[in-house]
Structure formats: structure tokens, C-alpha cells
Design an enzyme around this catalytic site. Structure first.
Site, short mmCIF file in Angstrom:
data_model
loop_
_atom_site.label_atom_id
_atom_site.label_comp_id
_atom_site.label_asym_id
_atom_site.label_seq_id
_atom_site.Cartn_x
_atom_site.Cartn_y
_atom_site.Cartn_z
N LYS A 23 43.74 -25.67 -77.96
CA LYS A 23 42.69 -26.32 -77.17
C LYS A 23 42.78 -25.89 -75.70
O LYS A 23 41.81 -25.43 -75.12
CB LYS A 23 42.84 -27.85 -77.24
CG LYS A 23 43.16 -28.43 -78.59
CD LYS A 23 42.02 -28.34 -79.57
CE LYS A 23 42.38 -29.11 -80.84
NZ LYS A 23 41.31 -29.07 -81.84
N ASP A 47 50.03 -37.94 -79.71
CA ASP A 47 49.37 -36.65 -79.96
C ASP A 47 48.38 -36.41 -78.82
O ASP A 47 47.40 -37.13 -78.68
CB ASP A 47 48.65 -36.71 -81.31
CG ASP A 47 47.93 -35.42 -81.67
OD1 ASP A 47 47.88 -34.50 -80.83
OD2 ASP A 47 47.40 -35.33 -82.80
N TRP A 98 42.03 -37.80 -86.77
CA TRP A 98 43.38 -37.23 -86.71
C TRP A 98 44.43 -38.32 -86.84
O TRP A 98 45.50 -38.10 -87.45
CB TRP A 98 43.56 -36.42 -85.44
CG TRP A 98 42.72 -35.18 -85.48
CD1 TRP A 98 41.59 -34.92 -84.76
CD2 TRP A 98 42.90 -34.05 -86.35
NE1 TRP A 98 41.06 -33.70 -85.11
CE2 TRP A 98 41.86 -33.15 -86.09
CE3 TRP A 98 43.86 -33.73 -87.32
CZ2 TRP A 98 41.73 -31.93 -86.77
CZ3 TRP A 98 43.73 -32.52 -88.00
CH2 TRP A 98 42.68 -31.64 -87.71
#
Length: 360
Positions: free
Chosen positions: A196, A172, A103
Site C-alpha cells: 500500500k 493491522d 479484513w
């Protein structure tokens, strides 16, 4: 009760049954108004109350001071990969990005289209299994920002250091927010997608210092400016009302179940079940530096890789679902977010033990 499997999906991920039941009970007629929450205007006072309660709850949950704005945005974490440099790269000569997983690499790719990127650290050469200490990161002088992903879901690795940079920190936390204690005051900008740990996909939580947002690039269209979204109370355009509503319920659920401190203890305990088994085994392998292993995503392979297909097939039959590793790395991955019950993790552990006995 209807059947529920052991859902180890990396996201969208499992939610508490009580949240699903509450949503189901309210979906047709929300609190007697004769309409569903997804059928009314975001400008309606009923929804404004839902939105306000959600912000109050998340501020309480994370001890967010009034120095920070809380924004409920759309576009997922991926949109932030572009919006962050678009809004703030002008604040310095370069923007620092840490390459610590898949990511992070995606964020670097997007930011490189917009600004001058300095990759301040990279663990690509060790296949993202060990991350340099922050004190060793090569941060450029007069830079606008430092960006990193705190927990990399695909590689199952996390950063435990807290930022101490002279430049603004952008982090993040999509897969770890609410799973571990953080001091929000040590961060300038935090973002996390909902799917999530706090709801369905389609909404992203941004927690950012007001003083930073005031420096957003003034030349951007309003829809791309963080300060414009903040100034309009996350209602610059029609928001994801359903995602916002569910997020509020999740924040209340956290507060009623011990808060982030309790979630962190449970996350450590749940993932330790699998790490302990793997470390004692000569059948399973986890390649990540033990000090940096994720407490949300446990990745592992089988030394005899030909058995991995059999493992996944038999796990599926045992209602242990979505354990296949990301297509970019293979192997297996058990994503264990806050809504995952301890019993599901122990069921997976027992399955892994029996599989090793049968095939090891």
C-alpha cells in the site's frame, strides 16, 4: 517519459516515479558492484548495509524507540492473522478481536482455528459503516490480546482511537501506516504489508515491543516465532531482499518529503476532494460515518446502480484505473495512498462532476 495512468489500485499500489526510476537505474548494477541487488546474498555486506539503513530510516520516520524490535517478514498481513494467536494466545484465557470490516473478519476466522476468540465489538449488522468507540468494546478479563484493523480498505472506514487496554494491543495498519501520525509507544504490536504505502508486495513490517516478543510461544518451530525472527535480524531464512531494498528507498522518500505529518495532511486533503463532492451530490453515496471515513480508501456508489458499469468504462477510457469496488461489496473505490499525486485525485473529482452532469 513513458505513459503513467491515474492508478487507484488498492494494492499493490502506485509508487513514486522517482523511486521506480532509481530502482530501474540500479537494477542492473547496484552501486558499481557488477551485480543487481536481487542477485546477491542477503548475508553479503552490501545487502546488510541496505537492510540496516532501512531499519534506521523507519525508526527515525516513526520515532521507534529501542524498546521495540523492527522485523521485515514475509507472508503478508494475512500470515499474521495466524501467527499472532499462535505466538501469544497462551498469555491469557481468550483473545479479543474487533470485527470492524472484511479484513478483521478474515483475521477472526483464522484465529478461531487456533484459540478461543471473543468478538469484542462488531459492526457487521450496519454493513461496517459505523464502529463502536473503543470504550464500549467488551474486552474479556484475563485475556491475552486485543486485535483490530485500523483502516479497512474494502469498506473505507478507520479507527482513530488509540488503544488503552489492559491486554496487549495488536493492530493491522497495512493500509494506513505512514499516512497518519501515530504514537508507536501506545501500541504493543503493529504490522503492515508493504504494497500500500512502502513498496511491492511480499514483505511485511512488524513493530513490536521486545518485552512482548520475549513471551512468544516457545513450543513453535522457529520459522513461526516472532522472537526468533527478531533475534536473527529478520534473516532467520532468506528474506525478500528486493522488497526490503525498495522499502528502504520509500522510507528515505518519506523523510525527504516532510515525513508522516506531511503525508497525513496530504491524505486528508486528497480524500476531502472526493468526500466534499459526494456529500454535496444527490447522485453519489458514501455510507460511512463521516467521523470514521478512511483517508486512504474512498468508497462510493451511484444511486442508480445501473450507471456504475458505465462509470467504470468511461473512467477506464480517461486513464482513471482500478476504481472498481471490491468484489464483496461492489460499487467504486478510490485508493489514495501516499504516492498518489494530488493531480490524479483532482482529475478523478473532475471526471465525477462531469459524469454526474451527463447522467444525473
Amino acid at each position: 517519459m513513458k505513459k503513467r495512468v491515474h492508478n487507484f489500485s488498492a494494492g499493490p499500489a502506485t509508487l513514486p516515479v522517482e523511486i521506480l526510476e532509481a530502482v530501474e537505474s540500479e537494477l542492473y548494477d547496484y552501486e558499481g558492484i557488477g551485480s543487481s541487488i536481487i542477485e546477491i546474498s542477503h548475508r553479503d555486506q552490501v545487502f546488510k548495509e541496505v537492510a540496516n539503513k532501512a531499519e534506521i530510516a523507519v525508526r527515525k520516520l516513526l520515532s521507534i524507540s529501542e524498546d521495540y524490535d523492527v522485523i521485515f517478514m514475509q507472508g503478508g498481513a494475512t500470515l499474521q492473522f495466524s501467527l499472532i494467536p499462535m505466538n501469544f494466545a497462551h498469555l491469557g484465557d481468550t483473545s479479543n478481536f474487533a470485527d470492524v470490516g472484511s479484513w478483521s473478519a478474515k483475521a477472526i476466522k483464522e484465529a478461531s482455528k487456533i484459540c478461543n476468540v471473543n468478538t469484542c465489538t462488531s459492526s457487521k449488522e450496519n454493513n461496517y459503516t459505523n464502529i463502536d468507540r473503543m470504550s464500549d468494546w467488551k474486552i474479556k478479563e484475563n485475556s491475552a490480546l486485543v486485535h483490530y484493523c485500523k483502516n479497512e480498505t474494502i469498506q473505507g472506514i478507520r479507527i482513530t482511537d488509540e488503544p488503552k487496554f489492559s491486554s496487549y494491543s495488536f493492530v493491522d495498519m497495512s493500509s494506513c501506516l505512514f499516512s497518519e501520525n501515530i504514537d508507536v509507544n501506545k501500541y504493543d504490536f503493529i504490522y503492515a504489508c508493504a504494497q500500500k504505502n512502502f513498496g511491492p508486495s511480499g514483505i511485511t513490517l512488524v513493530i513490536a515491543k521486545k518485552a512482548l516478543l520475549e513471551r512468544s510461544n516457545p513450543d513453535l518451530p522457529n520459522i513461526l516465532k516472532y522472537d526468533a525472527h527478531a533475534n536473527e535480524g529478520s534473516m532467520l531464512n532468506t528474506p525478500n531482499t528486493f522488497g526490503w531494498y525498495v522499502a528502504g528507498k520509500m522510507f528515505d522518500w518519506y523523510l525527504a518529503n516532510g515525513g508522516v505529518a506531511k503525508m497525513e495532511k496530504q491524505s486528508v486533503a486528497k480524500t476531502a476532494m472526493l468526500y466534499d463532492l459526494i456529500d454535496k451530490s444527490d447522485f453519489y453515496v458514501n455510507p460511512v460515518n463521516p467521523e470514521q471515513r478512511s483517508i486512504n480508501n474512498v468508497v462510493f456508489t451511484i444511486i442508480n446502480s445501473e450507471l456504475e458499469k458505465v462509470f467504470l468504462e468511461e473512467a477506464e477510457k480517461a486513464d482513471l484505473k482500478y476504481l472498481k469496488g471490491h468484489r464483496s461489496v461492489g460499487g467504486m473505490r478510490a485508493s489514495i495512498y501516499n504516492s498518489m499525486k494530488m493531480e490524479s485525485v483532482s482529475t478523478l473529482r473532475d471526471f465525477m462532476e462531469n459524469f454526474e452532469k451527463n447522467y444525473g
